[in-house]
Design an enzyme around this catalytic site. Structure first.
Site, short mmCIF file in Angstrom:
data_model
loop_
_atom_site.label_atom_id
_atom_site.label_comp_id
_atom_site.label_asym_id
_atom_site.label_seq_id
_atom_site.Cartn_x
_atom_site.Cartn_y
_atom_site.Cartn_z
N GLU A 41 -6.20 27.56 -15.16
CA GLU A 41 -6.29 26.13 -14.84
C GLU A 41 -6.06 25.27 -16.09
O GLU A 41 -5.45 24.21 -16.01
CB GLU A 41 -7.67 25.81 -14.25
CG GLU A 41 -7.97 26.46 -12.91
CD GLU A 41 -7.28 25.80 -11.74
OE1 GLU A 41 -6.55 24.79 -11.95
OE2 GLU A 41 -7.46 26.27 -10.61
N THR A 44 -4.36 30.45 -5.11
CA THR A 44 -5.48 29.89 -5.86
C THR A 44 -6.63 29.51 -4.94
O THR A 44 -7.80 29.68 -5.29
CB THR A 44 -5.00 28.64 -6.64
OG1 THR A 44 -3.83 28.97 -7.38
CG2 THR A 44 -6.07 28.17 -7.60
N HIS A 87 -3.78 20.78 -1.69
CA HIS A 87 -2.50 20.80 -2.41
C HIS A 87 -1.53 21.78 -1.76
O HIS A 87 -0.32 21.53 -1.68
CB HIS A 87 -2.74 21.18 -3.87
CG HIS A 87 -3.55 20.17 -4.62
ND1 HIS A 87 -4.20 20.45 -5.80
CD2 HIS A 87 -3.82 18.87 -4.35
CE1 HIS A 87 -4.82 19.36 -6.23
NE2 HIS A 87 -4.62 18.40 -5.36
N ASP A 146 -9.82 21.71 -2.99
CA ASP A 146 -8.72 20.96 -3.59
C ASP A 146 -7.41 21.74 -3.48
O ASP A 146 -6.36 21.18 -3.11
CB ASP A 146 -9.00 20.72 -5.08
CG ASP A 146 -9.59 19.36 -5.37
OD1 ASP A 146 -9.98 18.66 -4.40
OD2 ASP A 146 -9.68 18.98 -6.55
N GLU A 147 -7.47 23.03 -3.81
CA GLU A 147 -6.26 23.85 -3.78
C GLU A 147 -5.70 23.93 -2.36
O GLU A 147 -4.48 23.95 -2.17
CB GLU A 147 -6.56 25.26 -4.31
CG GLU A 147 -7.16 25.31 -5.71
CD GLU A 147 -6.19 24.88 -6.81
OE1 GLU A 147 -5.08 24.40 -6.51
OE2 GLU A 147 -6.55 25.05 -7.99
N GLU A 179 -5.70 18.30 -10.48
CA GLU A 179 -5.87 19.67 -10.96
C GLU A 179 -6.60 19.71 -12.31
O GLU A 179 -7.31 20.67 -12.61
CB GLU A 179 -4.50 20.33 -11.10
CG GLU A 179 -3.83 20.68 -9.79
CD GLU A 179 -4.31 22.01 -9.23
OE1 GLU A 179 -4.83 22.84 -10.01
OE2 GLU A 179 -4.16 22.23 -8.01
N GLU A 216 -0.49 27.78 -4.60
CA GLU A 216 -1.68 27.02 -4.19
C GLU A 216 -2.50 27.80 -3.17
O GLU A 216 -3.73 27.76 -3.20
CB GLU A 216 -1.28 25.65 -3.64
CG GLU A 216 -0.67 24.71 -4.67
CD GLU A 216 -1.68 24.19 -5.68
OE1 GLU A 216 -2.83 24.65 -5.71
OE2 GLU A 216 -1.31 23.30 -6.46
N HIS A 222 -10.22 20.73 -12.55
CA HIS A 222 -10.62 22.12 -12.30
C HIS A 222 -10.92 22.84 -13.61
O HIS A 222 -11.98 23.45 -13.78
CB HIS A 222 -9.53 22.87 -11.53
CG HIS A 222 -9.18 22.25 -10.23
ND1 HIS A 222 -8.10 22.65 -9.47
CD2 HIS A 222 -9.76 21.23 -9.53
CE1 HIS A 222 -8.02 21.93 -8.37
NE2 HIS A 222 -9.03 21.05 -8.39
N TRP A 268 -14.49 13.80 -6.31
CA TRP A 268 -15.49 14.38 -7.21
C TRP A 268 -14.97 14.45 -8.64
O TRP A 268 -13.76 14.51 -8.87
CB TRP A 268 -15.90 15.76 -6.72
CG TRP A 268 -14.81 16.81 -6.76
CD1 TRP A 268 -13.96 17.16 -5.75
CD2 TRP A 268 -14.47 17.67 -7.87
NE1 TRP A 268 -13.10 18.16 -6.15
CE2 TRP A 268 -13.39 18.49 -7.45
CE3 TRP A 268 -14.95 17.82 -9.16
CZ2 TRP A 268 -12.79 19.45 -8.28
CZ3 TRP A 268 -14.36 18.77 -10.00
CH2 TRP A 268 -13.30 19.56 -9.56
#
Length: 392
Positions: free
Chosen positions: A133, A227, A260, A256-257, A171, A224, A174, A90
């Site tokens: 971020e 977050t 990660h 996403d976090e 990242e 991570e 974000h 995305w």
């Protein structure tokens, strides 16, 4: 990246030593930069916020660098595979009004209507998350201070360097997405937010990882997960307030976090497999120092306690709390099998005992502190929301 809460201090016995690659130094604190002498009519520019403890560097014994070099193939096979194809992942524009569309202004109007009833407290936390971020250059810099895994050329092809650059690139979306959403919302003072970002990047961060990849990857594992929890909770609250698109934005970032987090947890898991004694000592050292969140030097040019105030709002809304801190520690201790480690040195065994009992102790001490605290509401103004006040 995430938030930081204020917690009751938890101490570790004095069993960590230099030979284990984990130094004991003073607890972290922050302070405004002292006034500087004017020279030739000009005042030199220095960071707005500075750490006031002794900063330790290069604490990992040189011989342990070979361990990370030996893991190059493993990292390529187990860590790089967690990255997403740029052509398929995305991008911020997937969630925002399309500027090329004839309905662009109508889409902006709809966005503003959806967020019009969301309370100021929520926007304080969302802005704080976005600022954190947006300080991404600092985090890439920090990871590239870690011995044995740093990107030595800026375009190194070691799997550690490839991961760090690609992680940074993922990242980066974000902050871009949250920044553009907040700009279009009309609910926040973008000039003050932009100043805060610049102050924060200029001040840097000091996670006390000492150029040591053991400490660095323990820190990022914790971060991570924190977050992931924080963005997940802002998604939940956005949905509660009726902004489904904002909920989708925050939820997508949280996903996403989580991915990660999986990468960094795998790295530390491998270190526990190959060097359980050294890794448990470093985990205990990081927890003794406490995990200081990336934006702990946050400043907007006005509020000397901005980070503490922002964190208090996050705690109040249940976005990121002291309970989450203890829960993350408990999760990582279980995930890495700390309780089951065998063959440890005397120091390692004591570190193991400390870690296995720490999460319940943090909860207990925090509950006692809250019970003693006076329940007095305080109003704090935030420049991010045009100096409107929020009760904490």
């Amino acid at each position: 990246m995430a938030l930081r809460m204020s917690f009751v201090s938890h101490q570790i016995p004095s069993f960590l030593s230099v030979k284990n690659g984990c130094h004991r130094v003073a607890m972290a604190s922050t302070a405004p930069s002292p006034p500087r002498e004017v020279v030739n009519g000009k005042k030199p520019i220095f960071p707005a916020r500075e750490v006031s403890h002794v900063q330790v560097t290069h604490s990992m014994p040189p011989e342990k660098e070979e361990l990370f070099k030996s893991l190059n193939d493993w990292a390529a096979d187990n860590i790089l595979v967690l990255l997403k194809d740029v052509e398929k992942i995305w991008q911020p524009t997937d969630f925002l009004p399309h500027s090329e569309s004839e309905g662009f202004y109508d889409e902006i109007k709809e966005l503003r209507e959806r967020c019009s009833e969301i309370p100021d407290e929520y926007f304080v936390v969302l802005v704080g998350d976005m600022i954190t971020e947006e300080a991404l250059p600092t985090y890439q810099t920090m990871i590239n201070t870690l011995d044995a895994v740093q990107d030595e050329t800026g375009a190194s092809l070691t799997p550690w360097a490839v991961w760090t650059r690609a992680w940074t690139a993922e990242e980066n979306r974000h902050g871009d997405l949250l920044n553009k959403y907040l700009y279009l919302s009309g609910r926040v003072d973008m000039k003050q937010i932009e100043r805060t970002v610049q102050y924060l990047i200029g001040s840097g961060m000091d996670p006390r990882t000492e150029n040591n990849p053991y400490l660095g990857y323990i820190y990022t594992s914790f971060q991570e997960r924190a977050t992931f929890i924080s963005h997940g909770n802002t998604a939940r609250l956005a949905k509660h307030h009726g902004d489904i698109n904002l909920a989708k934005i925050c939820g997508t970032i949280a996903a996403d976090e989580k991915r990660h987090e999986t990468a960094y947890i795998k790295i530390v898991e491998k270190l526990f497999e190959l060097d359980p004694n050294g890794t448990v000592l470093c985990l205990a050292d990081m927890m003794r120092k406490k995990i200081t969140m990336p934006a702990h030097l946050m400043y907007d040019g006005r509020d000397e306690n901005l980070f503490e105030h922002y964190s208090a709002v996050a705690q109040q809304l249940g976005v990121y709390t002291s309970k989450d801190y203890a829960d993350i520690l408990e999760y990582l201790v279980a995930r890495w099998g700390v309780e089951k480690l065998t063959g440890l040195s005397g120091d390692g065994a004591r570190a193991q005992d400390y870690l296995c009992g720490l999460a319940p102790r943090i909860r207990q001490l925090d509950e006692r502190a809250r019970a003693r605290a006076k329940k007095v509401a305080t109003s704090v103004s935030f420049s991010w929301i045009f100096d409107r006040q929020v009760t904490i």
